[in-house]
Design a protein around this motif. Sequence first.
Motif, mmCIF file in Angstrom:
data_model
loop_
_atom_site.group_PDB
_atom_site.id
_atom_site.type_symbol
_atom_site.label_atom_id
_atom_site.label_comp_id
_atom_site.label_asym_id
_atom_site.label_seq_id
_atom_site.Cartn_x
_atom_site.Cartn_y
_atom_site.Cartn_z
ATOM 1 N N ALA A 7 0.832 -1.205 0.000
ATOM 2 C CA ALA A 7 0.000 0.000 0.000
ATOM 3 C C ALA A 7 0.867 1.255 0.000
ATOM 4 C CB ALA A 7 -0.939 -0.011 1.202
ATOM 5 N N ASP A 8 1.997 1.221 0.733
ATOM 6 C CA ASP A 8 2.944 2.343 0.701
ATOM 7 C C ASP A 8 3.441 2.567 -0.730
ATOM 8 O OD1 ASP A 8 2.764 2.766 3.401
ATOM 9 O OD2 ASP A 8 4.755 2.000 3.892
ATOM 10 N N ARG A 9 3.759 1.467 -1.425
ATOM 11 C CA ARG A 9 4.263 1.585 -2.792
ATOM 12 C C ARG A 9 3.190 2.146 -3.722
ATOM 13 N NH1 ARG A 9 5.788 -3.663 -5.883
ATOM 14 N NH2 ARG A 9 4.684 -2.911 -7.721
ATOM 15 N N ALA A 10 1.958 1.667 -3.557
ATOM 16 C CA ALA A 10 0.861 2.190 -4.371
ATOM 17 C C ALA A 10 0.638 3.674 -4.089
ATOM 18 C CB ALA A 10 -0.415 1.396 -4.097
ATOM 19 N N TYR A 11 0.707 4.053 -2.824
ATOM 20 C CA TYR A 11 0.580 5.465 -2.409
ATOM 21 C C TYR A 11 1.620 6.312 -3.142
ATOM 22 C CZ TYR A 11 0.400 9.288 1.161
ATOM 23 O OH TYR A 11 0.297 10.476 1.840
ATOM 24 N N THR A 12 2.874 5.839 -3.110
ATOM 25 C CA THR A 12 3.969 6.569 -3.758
ATOM 26 C C THR A 12 3.743 6.680 -5.256
ATOM 27 O OG1 THR A 12 5.533 5.817 -2.079
ATOM 28 C CG2 THR A 12 6.460 6.585 -4.160
ATOM 29 N N GLU A 13 3.294 5.604 -5.876
ATOM 30 C CA GLU A 13 3.084 5.613 -7.322
ATOM 31 C C GLU A 13 1.947 6.553 -7.718
ATOM 32 O OE1 GLU A 13 4.992 4.365 -9.619
ATOM 33 O OE2 GLU A 13 6.337 3.556 -8.101
ATOM 34 N N ILE A 14 0.914 6.622 -6.901
ATOM 35 C CA ILE A 14 -0.189 7.537 -7.206
ATOM 36 C C ILE A 14 0.273 8.988 -7.084
ATOM 37 C CG2 ILE A 14 -2.475 8.339 -6.462
ATOM 38 C CD1 ILE A 14 -2.991 5.385 -5.566
ATOM 39 N N VAL A 15 1.061 9.273 -6.050
ATOM 40 C CA VAL A 15 1.620 10.630 -5.916
ATOM 41 C C VAL A 15 2.503 10.953 -7.118
ATOM 42 C CG1 VAL A 15 3.190 12.091 -4.578
ATOM 43 C CG2 VAL A 15 1.478 10.706 -3.405
ATOM 44 N N ARG A 16 3.268 9.966 -7.572
ATOM 45 C CA ARG A 16 4.133 10.181 -8.731
ATOM 46 C C ARG A 16 3.299 10.509 -9.981
ATOM 47 N NH1 ARG A 16 7.464 6.134 -8.005
ATOM 48 N NH2 ARG A 16 9.036 7.453 -7.036
ATOM 49 N N ILE A 17 2.189 9.811 -10.158
ATOM 50 C CA ILE A 17 1.298 10.107 -11.284
ATOM 51 C C ILE A 17 0.784 11.545 -11.183
ATOM 52 C CG2 ILE A 17 -1.001 9.607 -12.235
ATOM 53 C CD1 ILE A 17 -0.457 6.636 -11.619
ATOM 54 N N ILE A 18 0.351 11.944 -9.984
ATOM 55 C CA ILE A 18 -0.165 13.299 -9.779
ATOM 56 C C ILE A 18 0.893 14.337 -10.140
ATOM 57 C CG2 ILE A 18 -0.937 14.957 -8.025
ATOM 58 C CD1 ILE A 18 -2.242 12.530 -6.568
ATOM 59 N N ASN A 19 2.125 14.120 -9.665
ATOM 60 C CA ASN A 19 3.194 15.089 -9.907
ATOM 61 C C ASN A 19 3.676 15.062 -11.354
ATOM 62 O OD1 ASN A 19 3.200 16.084 -7.299
ATOM 63 N ND2 ASN A 19 4.772 14.675 -6.578
ATOM 64 N N ASP A 20 3.916 13.862 -11.892
ATOM 65 C CA ASP A 20 4.462 13.756 -13.249
ATOM 66 C C ASP A 20 3.492 14.275 -14.303
ATOM 67 O OD1 ASP A 20 6.693 12.666 -12.123
ATOM 68 O OD2 ASP A 20 6.356 10.618 -12.847
ATOM 69 N N ILE A 45 -5.401 -3.423 -2.427
ATOM 70 C CA ILE A 45 -4.218 -2.651 -2.044
ATOM 71 C C ILE A 45 -4.346 -1.213 -2.540
ATOM 72 C CG2 ILE A 45 -1.734 -2.393 -2.386
ATOM 73 C CD1 ILE A 45 -2.439 -4.669 -0.512
ATOM 74 N N VAL A 46 -4.782 -1.047 -3.786
ATOM 75 C CA VAL A 46 -4.949 0.304 -4.339
ATOM 76 C C VAL A 46 -5.997 1.074 -3.544
ATOM 77 C CG1 VAL A 46 -5.765 1.598 -6.360
ATOM 78 C CG2 VAL A 46 -4.181 -0.317 -6.659
ATOM 79 N N ARG A 47 -7.068 0.390 -3.158
ATOM 80 C CA ARG A 47 -8.127 1.046 -2.376
ATOM 81 C C ARG A 47 -7.588 1.524 -1.033
ATOM 82 N NH1 ARG A 47 -11.683 -2.975 -2.422
ATOM 83 N NH2 ARG A 47 -12.235 -2.406 -4.564
ATOM 84 N N GLU A 48 -6.733 0.709 -0.395
ATOM 85 C CA GLU A 48 -6.128 1.115 0.879
ATOM 86 C C GLU A 48 -5.245 2.346 0.689
ATOM 87 O OE1 GLU A 48 -2.856 -0.443 4.146
ATOM 88 O OE2 GLU A 48 -3.946 -1.942 2.966
ATOM 89 N N ALA A 49 -4.452 2.346 -0.395
ATOM 90 C CA ALA A 49 -3.585 3.495 -0.665
ATOM 91 C C ALA A 49 -4.408 4.758 -0.895
ATOM 92 C CB ALA A 49 -2.702 3.210 -1.882
ATOM 93 N N LEU A 50 -5.503 4.636 -1.634
ATOM 94 C CA LEU A 50 -6.360 5.800 -1.902
ATOM 95 C C LEU A 50 -7.012 6.300 -0.615
ATOM 96 C CD1 LEU A 50 -8.027 4.658 -5.238
ATOM 97 C CD2 LEU A 50 -6.508 6.635 -4.952
ATOM 98 N N ALA A 51 -7.380 5.368 0.274
ATOM 99 C CA ALA A 51 -7.966 5.781 1.557
ATOM 100 C C ALA A 51 -6.958 6.569 2.380
ATOM 101 C CB ALA A 51 -8.454 4.552 2.332
ATOM 102 N N ARG A 52 -5.707 6.147 2.357
ATOM 103 C CA ARG A 52 -4.671 6.858 3.107
ATOM 104 C C ARG A 52 -4.361 8.209 2.466
ATOM 105 N NH1 ARG A 52 -0.172 2.341 3.739
ATOM 106 N NH2 ARG A 52 1.051 4.135 4.435
ATOM 107 N N LEU A 53 -4.356 8.261 1.155
ATOM 108 C CA LEU A 53 -4.153 9.537 0.458
ATOM 109 C C LEU A 53 -5.270 10.519 0.801
ATOM 110 C CD1 LEU A 53 -3.016 8.063 -2.935
ATOM 111 C CD2 LEU A 53 -1.704 9.791 -1.694
ATOM 112 N N ALA A 54 -6.492 9.999 0.909
ATOM 113 C CA ALA A 54 -7.614 10.866 1.289
ATOM 114 C C ALA A 54 -7.452 11.363 2.719
ATOM 115 C CB ALA A 54 -8.931 10.110 1.116
ATOM 116 N N SER A 55 -7.001 10.479 3.622
ATOM 117 C CA SER A 55 -6.777 10.885 5.010
ATOM 118 C C SER A 55 -5.715 11.970 5.103
ATOM 119 C CB SER A 55 -6.352 9.671 5.855
ATOM 120 O OG SER A 55 -7.404 8.755 5.987
ATOM 121 N N ASP A 56 -4.721 11.902 4.218
ATOM 122 C CA ASP A 56 -3.642 12.887 4.216
ATOM 123 C C ASP A 56 -4.000 14.151 3.449
ATOM 124 O OD1 ASP A 56 -2.049 11.287 5.775
ATOM 125 O OD2 ASP A 56 -0.935 10.422 4.107
ATOM 126 N N GLY A 57 -5.238 14.213 2.930
ATOM 127 C CA GLY A 57 -5.695 15.424 2.253
ATOM 128 C C GLY A 57 -5.190 15.591 0.838
#
Length: 225
Positions: A7-20, A45-57
């Motif tokens: 989930a940490d890796r998915a979180y990082t990859e989603i942030v990378r997509i947002i930035n790139d 796993i992706v759903r968990e990462a998205l939930a954490r991204l939402a928690s982090d705003g």
Amino acid sequence: MSEGRLADRAYTEIVRIINDQGMVSGDRLPSEARLADLFGMSRTIVREALARLASDGITEARRGAGSYVKRRPSDRLGSHMPMDALAATLGTYEVRFVLEAEAARLAAQRRSHQQLEAIERALSALRAALLSNAPAHDEDWNLHRSIAEATGNAAFPPVFDHLQDAVMQILRAGVEISRARPPEVIGAMMDEHDAIVDAIRARDADGAALAMRWHLSQGRKRLMP
């Protein structure tokens, strides 16, 4: 690899997509299914990462419409922490909301005169550092730790110290990012600390806890553009 690390890796990859892709607030992210295919992971796993991204705003879920960008992490964060550590580092905020809000509450109820003086000295040192061009992360840490010490519970300081490495990264980044913005941003940071200490001084337990939670939530937002 454990589900948490995936989930940490998915979180990082989603942030990378947002930035790139230069995504901005309101932009729609790829679907869970598409992200799972891109990362070679399960949708769970992706759903968990998205939930954490939402928690982090960083993202927000819209019922039936997927996930959207809410805030993009500041590019300056990369100079303070590797992007693959972003999930774990920002995750400390969830712990701090619980730990530090209760510490502020207990400090307001239990602090001694000497402990209040230590908190006020730490506040003055932070004010001087923030209003100069000097680093202010040590002073910021010292203020928060003096509040933990004022709980009268010897278990609080070592638990808080366990978070020190991640918290110090955030404090450094927060001050640098804030100083690159209009002066009122640093002013707001100082006002938040003043509100916490004012409540502790007045023995307003609920007010101290609320002020601490507000400060931490605002601090997390300051890490975004």
